[in-house]
Scaffold this motif. Structure first.
Motif, PDB file in Angstrom:
ATOM      1  N   GLY A 152      -4.121  12.431   7.816  1.00 27.27           N
ATOM      2  CA  GLY A 152      -4.709  11.499   6.982  1.00 27.27           C
ATOM      3  C   GLY A 152      -4.065  10.144   6.870  1.00 27.27           C
ATOM      4  O   GLY A 152      -4.637   8.688   6.576  1.00 27.27           O
ATOM      5  N   VAL A 153      -2.779  10.154   7.255  1.00 27.78           N
ATOM      6  CA  VAL A 153      -1.908   9.016   7.461  1.00 27.78           C
ATOM      7  C   VAL A 153      -2.407   7.789   8.636  1.00 27.78           C
ATOM      8  O   VAL A 153      -2.699   6.577   8.330  1.00 27.78           O
ATOM      9  CB  VAL A 153      -0.481   9.126   7.496  1.00 27.78           C
ATOM     10  CG1 VAL A 153       0.334   7.923   8.099  1.00 27.78           C
ATOM     11  CG2 VAL A 153       0.174   9.913   6.477  1.00 27.78           C
TER      12      VAL A 153
ATOM     13  N   ALA B  62       0.933  -1.054  -0.086  1.00 27.05           N
ATOM     14  CA  ALA B  62      -0.036  -0.069  -0.095  1.00 27.05           C
ATOM     15  C   ALA B  62       0.929   1.053   0.131  1.00 27.05           C
ATOM     16  O   ALA B  62       2.254   1.295   0.429  1.00 27.05           O
ATOM     17  CB  ALA B  62      -1.063  -0.147   1.192  1.00 27.05           C
ATOM     18  N   ALA B  63       0.412   2.444  -0.485  1.00 28.10           N
ATOM     19  CA  ALA B  63       1.128   3.630  -0.479  1.00 28.10           C
ATOM     20  C   ALA B  63       0.211   4.959  -0.136  1.00 28.10           C
ATOM     21  O   ALA B  63      -1.101   4.555  -0.706  1.00 28.10           O
ATOM     22  CB  ALA B  63       1.907   3.662  -1.855  1.00 28.10           C
ATOM     23  N   ILE B  64       0.701   6.005   0.162  1.00 29.72           N
ATOM     24  CA  ILE B  64      -0.306   7.138   0.538  1.00 29.72           C
ATOM     25  C   ILE B  64       0.819   8.355  -0.009  1.00 29.72           C
ATOM     26  O   ILE B  64       1.986   8.354   0.500  1.00 29.72           O
ATOM     27  CB  ILE B  64      -0.726   7.039   2.032  1.00 29.72           C
ATOM     28  CG1 ILE B  64      -1.494   8.438   2.164  1.00 29.72           C
ATOM     29  CG2 ILE B  64       0.537   7.212   3.143  1.00 29.72           C
ATOM     30  CD1 ILE B  64      -2.304   8.454   3.410  1.00 29.72           C
TER      31      ILE B  64
ATOM     32  N   HIS C   2      -2.939  -1.319  -3.141  1.00 27.38           N
ATOM     33  CA  HIS C   2      -3.565  -0.411  -2.512  1.00 27.38           C
ATOM     34  C   HIS C   2      -3.109   1.090  -2.345  1.00 27.38           C
ATOM     35  O   HIS C   2      -2.066   1.080  -1.715  1.00 27.38           O
ATOM     36  CB  HIS C   2      -4.736  -1.045  -1.376  1.00 27.38           C
ATOM     37  CG  HIS C   2      -5.941  -0.271  -1.290  1.00 27.38           C
ATOM     38  ND1 HIS C   2      -6.049   0.957  -0.440  1.00 27.38           N
ATOM     39  CD2 HIS C   2      -7.180  -0.615  -1.620  1.00 27.38           C
ATOM     40  CE1 HIS C   2      -7.360   1.540  -0.579  1.00 27.38           C
ATOM     41  NE2 HIS C   2      -8.057   0.200  -1.381  1.00 27.38           N
ATOM     42  N   SER C   3      -3.797   2.106  -2.609  1.00 26.52           N
ATOM     43  CA  SER C   3      -3.281   3.268  -2.321  1.00 26.52           C
ATOM     44  C   SER C   3      -4.315   4.387  -1.929  1.00 26.52           C
ATOM     45  O   SER C   3      -5.454   4.084  -2.130  1.00 26.52           O
ATOM     46  CB  SER C   3      -2.432   3.837  -3.705  1.00 26.52           C
ATOM     47  OG  SER C   3      -3.353   3.927  -4.671  1.00 26.52           O
ATOM     48  N   ALA C   4      -3.792   5.464  -1.266  1.00 31.02           N
ATOM     49  CA  ALA C   4      -4.595   6.533  -0.828  1.00 31.02           C
ATOM     50  C   ALA C   4      -4.105   7.808  -1.089  1.00 31.02           C
ATOM     51  O   ALA C   4      -2.626   7.904  -1.167  1.00 31.02           O
ATOM     52  CB  ALA C   4      -4.824   6.438   0.676  1.00 31.02           C
ATOM     53  N   ALA C   5      -4.704   8.639  -1.342  1.00 26.27           N
ATOM     54  CA  ALA C   5      -4.508  10.233  -1.457  1.00 26.27           C
ATOM     55  C   ALA C   5      -4.859  10.964  -0.227  1.00 26.27           C
ATOM     56  O   ALA C   5      -6.014  10.650   0.169  1.00 26.27           O
ATOM     57  CB  ALA C   5      -4.772  10.892  -2.818  1.00 26.27           C
ATOM     58  N   VAL C   6      -4.140  11.979   0.091  1.00 26.59           N
ATOM     59  CA  VAL C   6      -4.618  12.911   1.259  1.00 26.59           C
ATOM     60  C   VAL C   6      -5.590  13.922   0.613  1.00 26.59           C
ATOM     61  O   VAL C   6      -5.530  14.214  -0.637  1.00 26.59           O
ATOM     62  CB  VAL C   6      -3.668  13.526   2.128  1.00 26.59           C
ATOM     63  CG1 VAL C   6      -2.844  12.559   2.853  1.00 26.59           C
ATOM     64  CG2 VAL C   6      -2.326  14.081   1.042  1.00 26.59           C
ATOM     65  N   ALA C   7      -6.420  14.440   1.445  1.00 29.53           N
ATOM     66  CA  ALA C   7      -7.362  15.277   0.804  1.00 29.53           C
ATOM     67  C   ALA C   7      -6.915  16.530   0.172  1.00 29.53           C
ATOM     68  O   ALA C   7      -7.416  17.133  -0.636  1.00 29.53           O
ATOM     69  CB  ALA C   7      -8.477  15.679   1.888  1.00 29.53           C
ATOM     70  N   ASN C   8      -5.773  17.196   0.634  1.00 28.95           N
ATOM     71  CA  ASN C   8      -4.817  18.237   0.005  1.00 28.95           C
ATOM     72  C   ASN C   8      -3.971  17.551  -1.268  1.00 28.95           C
ATOM     73  O   ASN C   8      -3.372  18.739  -1.676  1.00 28.95           O
ATOM     74  CB  ASN C   8      -4.015  18.514   0.959  1.00 28.95           C
ATOM     75  CG  ASN C   8      -3.012  17.788   1.718  1.00 28.95           C
ATOM     76  OD1 ASN C   8      -3.520  16.859   2.463  1.00 28.95           O
ATOM     77  ND2 ASN C   8      -1.853  17.747   1.332  1.00 28.95           N
TER      78      ASN C   8
END
Length: 288
Positions: free
Chosen positions: A274-275, A231-233, A248-254
């Protein structure tokens, strides 16, 4: 005036509504992702990453920063972490052994250094785990305030052309950097480098055969972690290859729209930890 990135609109999704593989490795970007606006790690994020490690998840720090700067963040977290430094050009395992060390071609270095000197654009040269530049300037001061942990080596412009760097960063106002980017499209040989932004005031000249995604892949392979269990963010353009490669990955809202498009979910901003939110989602999803 210091730049503060505004939050961009994005759809918030909860990972516990998705079916994903258990995650054994999480790669975390630093600036505008892990750290707050003061470039400090919020306690909630630190606590979450320590908890993930205790649950058996490998934590990787991935950044455009040099490895020595990343080590300080790892020490602050108290975690043994592999490092993806210089946007994937310099990669270390948990023991500090080098897994990858990509260098820009000398022709690219010489041409970019000379053009930045001619234009009066501040340039950082990342070589031998140090940041080199030619002179103090307002942009140099801005960079040092943001980096906090970097001590530069000052060299004459001519000496910069003889270094063998992992990457270059031009630091300046966005309008000036965009002019430089357009120049680079015409002046640099095709396939000799990748030119991208890592912040609005940072234009990076990177090795063409590596990025944060290849760095993450190298570490996952060394640890024996399959891609689907990574996973990565992240938040910015230089994070997109890593977000796209991870299982799987996420982006922070900014994050910028390109990062959000590459990610599977959008979590809270860097100011909203967010992390920590993403780690909690990952651990809840696999019942840890």
């Amino acid at each position: 005036m210091e730049y503060r990135r505004p939050s961009l609109p994005g759809r918030r999704m909860r990972i516990h509504s998705l079916r994903v593989q258990p995650i054994d490795l999480l790669a975390v970007d630093i600036d505008f992702t892990l750290v707050d606006a003061e470039r400090r790690i919020p306690e909630a994020n630190a606590r979450a990453l320590r908890g993930a490690r205790e649950a058996g998840m490998h934590i990787v720090l991935a950044s455009g920063r040099i490895a020595s700067s990343l080590r300080l963040f790892a020490e602050e977290l108290g975690l043994p972490t592999p490092l993806v430094a210089c946007n994937g050009a310099f990669v270390l395992d948990e023991a500090g052994d080098v897994l990858a060390d990509h260098r820009l071609g000398q022709e690219v270095v010489e041409v970019v250094v000379r053009e930045c000197e001619r234009r009066g654009v501040h340039l950082n040269v990342y070589a031998d785990d140090k940041v080199h530049f030619a002179q103090e300037s307002a942009m140099a001061e801005m960079y040092l305030r943001r980096a906090r942990r970097s001590v530069p080596v000052i060299l004459p412009w001519a000496a910069l052309t003889r270094l063998q760097p992992n990457k270059l960063i031009a630091v300046g106002e966005p309008r000036i950097l965009e002019d430089l980017r357009l120049w680079a499209e015409e002046a640099l040989p095709g396939g000799s480098s990748v030119v991208t932004y890592s912040e609005p005031e940072y234009l990076e000249f990177l090795c063409p055969d590596c990025d944060k995604g290849t760095g993450l892949a190298s570490i996952a392979g060394t640890l024996g972690v399959p891609r689907e269990r990574t996973a990565a963010i992240g938040d910015y353009l230089n994070d997109v290859p890593m977000l796209a490669w991870a299982g799987h990955s996420a982006a922070v809202a900014n994050a910028v729209p390109e990062a959000k498009a590459a990610a599977d979910v959008v979590v809270g901003s860097h100011e909203e930890c967010g992390v920590a939110e993403y780690v909690a989602m990952l651990l809840k999803n696999v019942g840890k």
